[in-house]
Design a protein around this motif. Structure first.
Motif: not given
Length: 287
Positions: A236-241, A247-257
């Protein structure tokens, strides 16, 4: 409205049999069942071909294990229904499951239901599979629901804040054209975990509303791999990375992940609090 039920399976025949038996009264000319055999061994295939159901499922056979994302995409491509219902090979649907999913799409949405865990030994599952009274099977499943201790104590339900966390393919439906529009499952996901959440993120970005119906229930038949927490957490952690980079360009989504990654890293998966008890019970029964 026609519906296609897509099930990916990997050598869990006793559970798959129970799932398909529960679907028998629900399949008609408007409903098809597509089973993707993802690298199943020949013994599984031979035994499956000897089982007779009241409907003929569409079979897609992958000789090698391609992973859940690829397997489900194969099922989606073959589907003729306007609605795709995702169902796992170890989740037994309640009566009316299919029609409730179909009726729920009178308005455009992503529809999902309840997914309680139930505990049975392999011998008990085989006995249920030989039971002719489906209503008795359902009552037996209800009687063995595993209570999650943390479900009533959490101050914040992450799924209410991040709607895409509810996109879990064990019990969810969405229009096929919407899945195709966002590019279907990302086939870069090869191991367990997060490929469904990733699709949910992309559907959420299309402004599709998430709708829950607590009456749409299927029962998750726990199995030994559910308690290999270390392995599940690692994958799970590998896939989350991968998702964090994606999604690093989407600030809100990036921080959520990032928050989700920290939660998984520090706290673990939702099954953690039951892992030891049920792992011990599995070790004491004949599987």
């Amino acid at each position: 409205m026609r519906a296609s039920i897509v099930i990916s399976t990997k050598d869990k025949l006793s559970r798959l049999k129970l799932v398909l038996q529960a679907l028998e009264p629900q399949v008609n000319h408007q409903v098809e069942v597509i089973i993707v055999f993802d690298g199943c061994n020949q013994s599984t295939m031979n035994r499956f071909n000897q089982i007779h159901f009241s409907f003929s499922p569409i079979k897609i056979v992958c000789e090698t294990n391609v992973g859940r994302a690829v397997a489900r995409n194969l099922g989606i491509k073959q589907a003729k229904g306007e609605i795709i219902i995702f169902l796992d090979d170890d989740r037994v649907p309640c009566p009316g499951f299919v029609q409730m999913h179909i009726d729920g799409h009178s308005e455009k949405c992503i529809l999902y239901g309840e997914r309680p865990d139930v505990f049975f030994s392999e011998n008990e599952i085989n006995e249920l599979g030989n039971e002719n009274d489906l209503s008795h099977v359902m009552e037996t499943l209800k009687s063995r629901i595993v209570n999650k201790e943390d479900s009533n104590t959490a101050f914040i339900d992450p799924g209410k804040i991040f709607k895409w966390l509810n996109f879990l393919t064990g019990n969810i439906s969405v229009e096929k054209k919407d899945i195709e529009k966002v590019g279907m499952f990302d086939e870069s996901f090869k191991e367990w975990g997060q490929e469904d959440i990733d699709l949910g993120i992309r559907l959420f970005r299309e402004k599709l509303p998430f709708k829950k119906d607590d009456h749409i229930v299927n029962f998750h038949l726990l199995h030994p791999s559910n308690f290999d927490i270390k392995e599940m957490k690692m994958k799970s952690l590998v896939n989350l990375k991968y998702m964090i980079k994606k999604y690093k360009k989407d600030t809100v989504l990036f921080l959520s992940l990032i928050i989700l990654f920290i939660k998984y890293k520090l706290i673990g998966l939702s099954i953690d609090h039951n892992a030891y008890e049920y792992e011990q019970r599995f070790s004491k029964v004949k599987l």
